[in-house]
Design an enzyme around this catalytic site. Structure first.
Site, mmCIF file in Angstrom:
data_model
loop_
_atom_site.group_PDB
_atom_site.id
_atom_site.type_symbol
_atom_site.label_atom_id
_atom_site.label_comp_id
_atom_site.label_asym_id
_atom_site.label_seq_id
_atom_site.Cartn_x
_atom_site.Cartn_y
_atom_site.Cartn_z
ATOM 1 N N ASN A 196 -3.850 3.591 9.628
ATOM 2 C CA ASN A 196 -4.379 3.181 10.920
ATOM 3 C C ASN A 196 -3.406 3.471 12.066
ATOM 4 O OD1 ASN A 196 -6.119 2.049 12.753
ATOM 5 N ND2 ASN A 196 -6.092 -0.012 11.882
ATOM 6 N N HIS B 190 -14.094 -12.554 7.514
ATOM 7 C CA HIS B 190 -13.280 -12.800 8.694
ATOM 8 C C HIS B 190 -14.085 -13.541 9.754
ATOM 9 C CE1 HIS B 190 -10.063 -9.446 8.041
ATOM 10 N NE2 HIS B 190 -10.400 -10.040 6.910
ATOM 11 N N ARG C 260 -11.578 -16.452 6.112
ATOM 12 C CA ARG C 260 -10.400 -16.504 6.971
ATOM 13 C C ARG C 260 -10.814 -16.968 8.356
ATOM 14 N NH1 ARG C 260 -7.093 -11.205 8.956
ATOM 15 N NH2 ARG C 260 -8.550 -11.436 10.699
ATOM 16 N N TYR D 260 -4.461 -12.732 17.513
ATOM 17 C CA TYR D 260 -4.816 -11.781 16.466
ATOM 18 C C TYR D 260 -6.124 -12.162 15.771
ATOM 19 C CZ TYR D 260 -4.982 -9.274 12.119
ATOM 20 O OH TYR D 260 -5.422 -8.499 11.081
ATOM 21 N N ASP E 60 -4.371 -16.077 8.891
ATOM 22 C CA ASP E 60 -3.417 -14.975 9.023
ATOM 23 C C ASP E 60 -2.498 -15.224 10.222
ATOM 24 O OD1 ASP E 60 -2.034 -12.606 9.022
ATOM 25 O OD2 ASP E 60 -3.794 -11.316 9.166
ATOM 26 N N HIS F 267 0.053 -13.119 10.817
ATOM 27 C CA HIS F 267 0.262 -11.725 11.205
ATOM 28 C C HIS F 267 1.688 -11.440 11.661
ATOM 29 C CE1 HIS F 267 -1.258 -7.684 12.560
ATOM 30 N NE2 HIS F 267 -1.938 -7.893 11.441
ATOM 31 N N GLU G 36 -1.121 -16.274 5.509
ATOM 32 C CA GLU G 36 -0.832 -14.852 5.325
ATOM 33 C C GLU G 36 0.232 -14.353 6.302
ATOM 34 O OE1 GLU G 36 -3.232 -10.634 5.921
ATOM 35 O OE2 GLU G 36 -4.356 -12.467 5.524
ATOM 36 N N GLU H 31 0.377 -6.364 2.980
ATOM 37 C CA GLU H 31 -0.531 -5.287 3.365
ATOM 38 C C GLU H 31 0.208 -4.091 3.948
ATOM 39 O OE1 GLU H 31 -2.303 -6.149 7.757
ATOM 40 O OE2 GLU H 31 -2.954 -7.530 6.203
ATOM 41 N N ARG I 14 -0.472 -8.575 -1.454
ATOM 42 C CA ARG I 14 -1.615 -8.008 -0.735
ATOM 43 C C ARG I 14 -1.568 -6.488 -0.580
ATOM 44 N NH1 ARG I 14 -5.061 -9.439 2.204
ATOM 45 N NH2 ARG I 14 -4.308 -8.543 4.161
ATOM 46 N N HIS J 18 -5.369 -6.164 0.611
ATOM 47 C CA HIS J 18 -5.835 -5.797 1.943
ATOM 48 C C HIS J 18 -7.171 -5.074 1.829
ATOM 49 C CE1 HIS J 18 -5.505 -4.452 6.081
ATOM 50 N NE2 HIS J 18 -5.505 -3.179 5.726
ATOM 51 N N ASP K 111 -9.799 -0.447 8.065
ATOM 52 C CA ASP K 111 -8.954 0.747 8.024
ATOM 53 C C ASP K 111 -8.821 1.284 6.604
ATOM 54 O OD1 ASP K 111 -7.358 -1.323 7.122
ATOM 55 O OD2 ASP K 111 -5.588 -0.738 8.278
ATOM 56 N N GLU L 41 -9.822 -9.076 0.206
ATOM 57 C CA GLU L 41 -10.265 -9.036 1.599
ATOM 58 C C GLU L 41 -11.425 -8.049 1.728
ATOM 59 O OE1 GLU L 41 -8.409 -8.379 6.082
ATOM 60 O OE2 GLU L 41 -7.334 -7.563 4.348
ATOM 61 N N TRP M 86 3.545 -7.338 16.339
ATOM 62 C CA TRP M 86 2.106 -7.458 16.468
ATOM 63 C C TRP M 86 1.508 -7.886 15.144
ATOM 64 C CZ3 TRP M 86 -2.127 -4.999 14.146
ATOM 65 C CH2 TRP M 86 -3.379 -5.370 14.675
#
Length: 403
Positions: A38, A123, A148, A160, A211, A213, A237, A263, A284, A313, A317, A340, A403
């Site tokens: 991605n 999600h 999630r 996020y 998550d 992130h 996560e 991930e 993951r 994951h 993507d 996921e 991020w």
């Protein structure tokens, strides 16, 4: 003996960018492998076209392990997301071919089913708590057993995992990176409350995930984990960036909230300490980013020895090719935890035609030989590549954050 006679890299963007490797043998059998990274898709496409495809022609497609070692050790420059994603594409395509030659679905070649299907998590998200609760209800009505939960932090545009409208959440959405403001303090004040609201309304009769992130320090993550313990999360996560595997020991000592990570990992060495010291509960890694089916099986086998479960994951993507590979692997490993799953946009299925099925909150692999995914190359040609970047987070003082 059959040999590889052709290997082509196909870049297409039906809803988002995907890179696919198609390998053809002298017997006319074809195999597909996902090579999508991605925001850096063309780096993998170039690596495959310029450095890997010439090495494949004339090789025996049945020698999957030998090909994996040849591409990994033979490059000298090992690991990293570009190299391992390229190797994953080759590996997955060769497993697809092996299944088709044998006339068996991939899960049969991996030892057969250890379960009927792979529980997935959806999600749910919302621009505020009310929207999140409505979205949780939607997933519950759809039969999801694991969900999630992410909600937008007030005054923090860089929250996020929150999609806009009813479409598919896709963070890679700009021709140059979208720079978003982030406040850890606001998040830590807000997140425990909305997760508690989910439990208050819906109870404990489903698995709740969240998550972080990569956005907290180990100390902050430990504090958050303690505050969430009574909510009995399935997992927290990516609580902190995982380059320093040892940092998870501090989180583990601070909270009993289960931890999931991996991930962005590309190899067994990225998670060896996390697994062998049991600093995490779920690993993951994904087939597409961690060297393919061959290497991910090694990671899962190591994890089983230390009672670490899988939680691969599975965002958009991953093309339907690697999602199919993931499901075949999920139903065979003894230490499966959850998968996921984000549904692709309908336009994606104009190009990729998978035959796995979602029923009762679980994905069920295809019984077709190989992966059970076909690709329409004529349709793919109608969706040219579009440059898209993932966002970049900045703190209030302007400095770059994770991020």
């Amino acid at each position: 003996m059959a040999t590889i006679t052709d290997a082509r890299v196909i870049v297409t963007s039906p809803g988002r960018n995907f890179v696919t490797l198609k390998i053809t043998t002298s017997d006319g059998v074809t195999g597909l492998g996902d090579a999508t990274l991605n925001g850096r898709e063309l780096a993998v496409a170039g690596y495959l076209r310029d450095h890997v495809v010439p090495l494949l022609i004339g090789r025996d497609p049945a020698r999957i392990e030998d090909t994996w070692q040849y591409l990994y050790k033979g490059a000298y420059w090992r690991r990293g997301p570009v190299t391992m994603t390229a190797i994953a594409a080759v590996d997955t395509a060769l497993w697809d071919i092996k299944g088709k030659v044998a006339g068996l679905p991939l899960y049969e070649l991996l030892g057969g089913k250890a379960r009927e299907g792979a529980m997935v998590y959806g999600h749910a998200s919302g621009g505020d708590v009310a929207e999140l609760l409505d979205d949780i209800a939607r997933f519950r009505d759809l039969g999801y057993q694991a969900i999630r939960a992410q909600a937008a932090v007030p005054g923090t545009p860089g929250s996020y995992g929150v999609r806009h409208g009813r479409g598919v959440y896709e963070p890679a959405n700009a021709s140059l990176p979208d720079e978003q403001m982030w406040s850890t303090e606001a998040y830590l004040d807000f997140a425990p409350g909305y997760l508690a609201a989910v439990r208050e309304r819906f109870g404990f009769h489903f698995h709740l995930l969240h998550d972080v992130h990569h956005r907290l320090t180990p100390t902050e993550a430990g504090r958050l984990g303690r505050r969430l313990e009574d909510l009995r999360l399935f997992w927290m996560e990516d609580p902190t960036p995982a380059e320093l595997q040892e940092s998870f020991r501090q989180i583990r000592q601070a909270t009993t909230t289960p931890i999931a990570v991996g991930e962005v990992f590309n190899s067994i060495w990225d998670c060896q300490q996390l697994i062998t010291e049991r600093l995490i509960d779920y690993i993951r890694v994904s087939v597409v980013h961690a060297g393919g089916i061959t290497h991910v099986r090694r990671i899962f086998n190591l994890a089983e020895l230390y009672q670490v479960r899988t939680g691969s994951h599975g965002a958009t993507d991953l093309s339907p090719v690697s999602m199919a590979a993931a499901v075949h692997l999920d139903v065979t490993v003894p230490n499966f935890g959850v998968q996921e799953y984000m549904e692709h946009e309908p336009v994606t299925h104009e190009v990729f035609r998978p035959t796995y099925e979602l029923r009762d909150g679980a994905l069920h692999p295809s019984t077709a030989p190989g992966l059970g995914v076909e690709m329409d190359e004529e349709a793919a040609a109608h969706f040219p590549y579009e440059p898209k970047y993932l966002p970049v987070s900045r703190r209030a003082d302007g400095s770059v954050h994770d991020w």
